[in-house]
Structures are given as structure tokens and as C-alpha cells.
Enzyme design. Sequence first.
Site, mmCIF file in Angstrom:
data_model
loop_
_atom_site.group_PDB
_atom_site.id
_atom_site.type_symbol
_atom_site.label_atom_id
_atom_site.label_comp_id
_atom_site.label_asym_id
_atom_site.label_seq_id
_atom_site.Cartn_x
_atom_site.Cartn_y
_atom_site.Cartn_z
ATOM 1 N N SER A 229 0.847 -1.193 0.000
ATOM 2 C CA SER A 229 0.000 0.000 0.000
ATOM 3 C C SER A 229 0.880 1.241 0.000
ATOM 4 O O SER A 229 1.799 1.353 0.803
ATOM 5 C CB SER A 229 -0.890 -0.002 1.253
ATOM 6 O OG SER A 229 -1.318 1.287 1.574
ATOM 7 N N LYS A 230 0.607 2.163 -0.920
ATOM 8 C CA LYS A 230 1.378 3.414 -0.958
ATOM 9 C C LYS A 230 1.156 4.235 0.303
ATOM 10 O O LYS A 230 2.001 5.012 0.708
ATOM 11 C CB LYS A 230 0.989 4.232 -2.191
ATOM 12 C CG LYS A 230 1.486 3.625 -3.498
ATOM 13 C CD LYS A 230 1.162 4.525 -4.667
ATOM 14 C CE LYS A 230 1.663 3.900 -5.962
ATOM 15 N NZ LYS A 230 1.346 4.696 -7.141
#
Length: 484
Positions: A229-230
Site C-alpha cells: 500500500s502506498k
Amino acid sequence: MSMFDLAFARQQGGRFILRIEDTDRARFQADSEQQIYDTLSWLGLAWDEGPDKGGPCAPYRQSERLETYRPYADRLLEQGHAYLCWCSGERLAGMREKQQKLKQPTGYDRLCHGKTREERAGLPGFSETPVVRMFIPDDAPLTFTDLVRGEVSAPRPDDQVIVKADGFPTYHLAVVVDDHEMGITHVVRGEEWISSTPKHVLLYRWLGLPVPHYAHMPLLRDEKKAKISKRKSPWARLTWFKEQGYLPEALLNFLALLGYPPIIEEDGTERELFTFEEFSAGFDWDKVNTVGPIFNLDKLNSLNGHYIRQLEVGDLASRLLPYLQTAGVLSDQPTLPELGRLKALAELVQTRIVTLTDAAALVAPFYVSDAELPIADDARAQLKDDAGAVLDAAIAALEPIDGAIPDTLGAQPEWATERIEQALRAALVEGLGIKPKFAFGPLRTAVSGQRISPPLFESMEVLGKASTLARLTRLRDELASASG
């Protein structure tokens, strides 16, 4: 994806095309395109054609190719493979919500299929501007051959939107048209697109176009085995690696190992360190990992440290320079003496750093005045009661060494690492009878202001006699006044 794309293209003597897929205007960000250029260039992944280079398939931005897609959409409408849908966003949201409550599969209910505009306008949830949807047949092919995974089955798709209300195609129509028009033979993408492949295969068949080969790569996972996940992982951003001081060649080697096995030598041993050229030369889709690899930052750090140690010293110094400027250690316009000192320091820190950013703390003491050198609390706290006496003895031992640069060409200066070490060992270890690890601690604190620093005697040579003695004297005087 780009790395595996390029490795295969180079091996096969093919073309690597950079296409900007910017049809999703709601998520469009103006700086994203430049970031793609910057990061791929930094990694050395050079494309043959693209928006910035041109080429026979121009234009390479999908937003500039809208006229290309329209005839294909019209043909699908004429053939009955697609239809106009006038459902409003509110109606679609309500439909999905109802399907979810009833635990039904979510998908379009085909309210608009087979209806004229007038017929549909008389029903609820009508929107003036229609979209174009695929009409998925009951016998839609749901299996395909994947270069990485072999025979793959995908779920039955619903009637996917292929042209949006704003006239822009969705990804599904745009990539099929562009891949055909640009002569793409191999499509390499993440495994999250497996479910979309039946839609794309259908579009190719309906339009009478050859279907390219597909290779769906495994998605990287974090240390908890979850999809990266960024928001949660800063390193999900490719620019993070450059900011942190990783070498592009180390990152490429690391990414290759995430999706591909090490090179097997002739004697059967494994080799994890290899260049992109070696990776490309032996590339084989059958060897690509099908299980989502776990992103291990410790492994990358180990590889990066290795690559740093392999660099030529001048190359390392030039790579360190922008990081030292960002950290405020050096100005944007460093002097020639400062740059000369950097090359000497690069050699001293080369085996002591894991990333290029690690160097800033180690070399900063060499770029401040002797009187302004900050002495860290932990370095000061470790000083023993005899530190003053040790510093006195060191000053006395170093005073007789000539600190001048010789006038004669080729003559070696007296103020050199070996001579400095010899004098200090004789005075402190032999003269005062102190063990080396205790004898040199006060000197390290005085010279660098830190507990951990580049090698001590080499640091003294780089600093020069005047600065070395000034720093030793300063700490000695501070200790004397504190005890007095």
C-alpha cells in the site's frame, strides 16, 4: 513491469514502447508522467519510443489518441457486441447496493440493452449522456494461456464500460486498440489484471485482431504478506529509493530477484549479483515467480552496500555530492578544495555506509570549522576521567610531525596516515599503557564529534595537522575547564 518488459525486448531484438495511459481523467495528476520519465531514466530502463522521443506509433499519450478509438467503438456498436447505456451514477450505485445486500454477484443488470434512447428515457435513473458497454455473451471464453502461469481461468466479466460519458475510452478498449495499432506482441502486467483478460480477448476477437501473448506478474507483498500500500509503505513510491540513497543498479538487481531466480553458474552454484544485461541475456518466462514475493528491505540494504563497495571512488564521490548538498553539508556551489576532500572522504566511508544518505553524518564534521564542530552527547558521555591526559599525550606526539605539503614533486608529506598512527600508538598504547579501543576514543570524539566516524588516522590526514590539533586542543581545554 518495465524491467521485465525491457529485458525480454532486448533479448528478442524487439522494441520497448513507453505509452502514457491517461484516459482516467478523474485520477489524472499532472506530474505523474514526468515521474515516469525520471524514475525509468534513473534506473537506466531506456525506451525506444514514447511521448518524449516520438516514433512511428505517435502519439503515445492515450488522451491524444481519442480519434483512434472511436471507429473501433462504432464497429462494436454496429455488430451488436456493444450497446449504449444511459443509466445515471445514482441508479448504478443503488443497483450495486441492492445486489450486495441480497449477496448477489455485482454487475450491470442490462436495463439499457436493446432499448432506444426514447424507450430508456421513460424509465427511472436516466442520464442524457450515454456510455458504451460491451455485451458479454454467455459463452465468453474464460480461459487463456499465460506465459508465466500456463492455462489460467478468470471469472465471467460483466458488461464492461468501454467508452465513458466524457468520450474517453476506458483502459479496456484503449489498450486493445493501442496494442494492435502499435504492434505489441507481448503484454506484461500485474496479476490483478487476470480478471480483465477475457474482456480483452473478446475485444480482439470481435474486431478480428490477433491476440498478443500475456504475462501476468505476481504482485509484491509487504512483510505482513499483504498487498503493498502506498499509504502504509513509503517505499511503494519508486522515487523513495532515490531519495534514500539507493543505487539504481542495486535496486534493479533486487527487483529482478523478487520475480526471478538467481543465475545458476556452470558449477551449479547460485549467483544473486548480476547486471541487467546478464538478466536480459538469460531471460525465460518459465522461470518467473508465480507467488507474490515479499519485499525485504534488509535484503535490498545488503545488496546496496555491496554495490557501493564496488564503485570506483571518484564515481562514489560524484554520487554522494547531491545527497550532501540536500543535507546541507555542502553548498550548491562547492569549492575545488571541498570537492577534493570529498573524494578522500568517499574512500574512507565506502565500507561504512549502506545507502548514500548514510554518508552525510560521517562526512559533515569535515566541512565545519574547528571551533563550531558539534560534539554529540553520546560521544561526550563515553569519555573517561583520563581523557584529558590522553589528549595531552596525543597533542605532544603529533606536534613534531611536519604538516606542510612538500614543495618537491613526488615527495610524500610527513602528515600521513601511517606516520600519524605510529606516533599515536607509541604515545598512548605503549607510552600510557592504554588499550587501543580506550586510547583512541577521546581522539575520535575530538576529531569527529561522534562515537562512530570514518577511520581515525585517515580522518586526521584528511583534516590536516592544523585542524587536527585545533580539535584535540579544543576538547582538552573544555574538559580542563569542566573539571576545574
